[in-house]
Design a protein around this motif. Sequence first.
Motif, PDB file in Angstrom:
ATOM      1  N   PRO A 329       7.149   0.234   8.338  1.00  0.00           N
ATOM      2  CA  PRO A 329       6.110   1.159   8.474  1.00  0.00           C
ATOM      3  C   PRO A 329       5.821   1.643   9.691  1.00  0.00           C
ATOM      4  O   PRO A 329       6.069   1.118  10.660  1.00  0.00           O
ATOM      5  CB  PRO A 329       4.975   0.123   7.945  1.00  0.00           C
ATOM      6  CG  PRO A 329       5.494  -1.187   8.221  1.00  0.00           C
ATOM      7  CD  PRO A 329       6.912  -1.233   8.315  1.00  0.00           C
ATOM      8  N   SER A 362       4.174  -0.785   2.524  1.00  0.00           N
ATOM      9  CA  SER A 362       4.948   0.389   2.789  1.00  0.00           C
ATOM     10  C   SER A 362       5.973   0.701   1.749  1.00  0.00           C
ATOM     11  O   SER A 362       6.187   2.022   1.314  1.00  0.00           O
ATOM     12  CB  SER A 362       5.623   0.513   4.185  1.00  0.00           C
ATOM     13  OG  SER A 362       6.367   1.589   4.739  1.00  0.00           O
ATOM     14  N   THR A 368      -2.987  -0.150   3.616  1.00  0.00           N
ATOM     15  CA  THR A 368      -3.133  -0.069   5.294  1.00  0.00           C
ATOM     16  C   THR A 368      -3.193  -1.419   5.760  1.00  0.00           C
ATOM     17  O   THR A 368      -3.235  -2.459   5.490  1.00  0.00           O
ATOM     18  CB  THR A 368      -4.304   0.746   5.483  1.00  0.00           C
ATOM     19  OG1 THR A 368      -5.646  -0.294   5.068  1.00  0.00           O
ATOM     20  CG2 THR A 368      -4.432   2.106   4.714  1.00  0.00           C
TER      21      THR A 368
END
Length: 443
Positions: A329, A362, A368
């Motif tokens: 990510p 990811s 997040t």
Amino acid sequence: MNRGIKIAIVDDEQDMRQSISQWLALSGFDTETFGSAEEALKQIGSDYPGIVVSDIRMPGMDGMAFLKKLMSQDSSLPVIMITGHGDVPMAVEAMRVGAYDFLEKPFNPDRMTELAKRAAQARRLTLDNRALRRELSDGTVLMKKLIGSSPVMDRLREDILDLGQADGHVLIDGETGTGKTLVAHALHAVGPRAGRKFVQVSCAAYTEENLSSRLFGPMTEGGSLPLVEEARGGTLCLEDIEALPQSLQARLLTFINEQGTPAETRIIAVSNLQEQGKTCEDMLRPDLYYRLAAMKITLPPLRARGEDILTLFTRLSEQYAEEYGCDAPQVSAQEAAQLLQAPWPGNVRQLINVAERAVLQSRRGSGTIASLLMSDDDEMQPVMTTEGKPLKEYVEAFERMLIDNTMRRHKGSIVAVMDELCLPRRTLNEKMAKYGLSRSDYL
């Protein structure tokens, strides 16, 4: 499932070895074939990354002689023997010598696949354990695992090198997940006892009676030595030392006193009480505490390590991305600030979990880093420390991480990094010098 494990197929009949190879390849195995035992022995050593399937009747060196040779090199290597009709007594003898199992011709291919899968799993476990043991006995490797360039980590590495060479007992304390066991192994591995036994036991894992027997004997019916004897001349690591019962504290003190100075066996005590408002000193009798704490190392919490948090997160996410076959990510400036601000009650162990989950998120294209840092109590607010830092520190930490990631991705290509980050060469050079980054580290 069979990734990284080979199967060596040894048979003097070409049709047989080819058919076995084709069948196992369809099952996902990486196979290689040999027409004789002599040919196979040129390629199969003590750490062969796989298993062996061999016919028992072959010209020249037969399967039994081949098996004995393999067992003398590596007694843990799984060898599946293929026997002809009527060779069952020979197969039984092969099992006695050390064969993993045998198949009688004509055999069921599915049975072979099932045997190969079990043998491969056993081999992978053996090789992983060997690699871990080598790692834990190699001071250089262990020191490299203590990642970070913060002042507290520089000091920790210096302390390990200094105390590793000393003779006194050591007490290691610090919060959960800071790597106390890793430091204990490193202390042993960088010192004069590196080639001797490192014996480890948790004082919280047994009842008082069982722990007494494990530590001080008597010898068990199976012939296992008490741990104080097994570790003699090496290192005895007592984890959760605060859980050691009072009666055993007295026996441990007697053992320490009887050794004299310098101690024949070094004791490394590991305490997990720091974050509970108590100390190891509160839980141990004073005379024992001061013997164990002759030298002391307190591991820094992750929140005190500054930019190390981003360095560790980057390394861990890259490792997990490789494992899961996806891209790591990309961390934004806001997410970098969130990682730096989080209190990390679980320390490095918690960061490892967050990095793995970030990679999985990811890969799915959702989630997040902030969501991974949510408090269990407050589902809407990310957990943040109350220790404010100047904006300049966050900006510099993010800038360093960005340059480090980009250099790593482009394998040290200055031109590619300049293009991606839109930086002139002089500015890039200045920033790399400022953050202690060297192009040679990425080549």
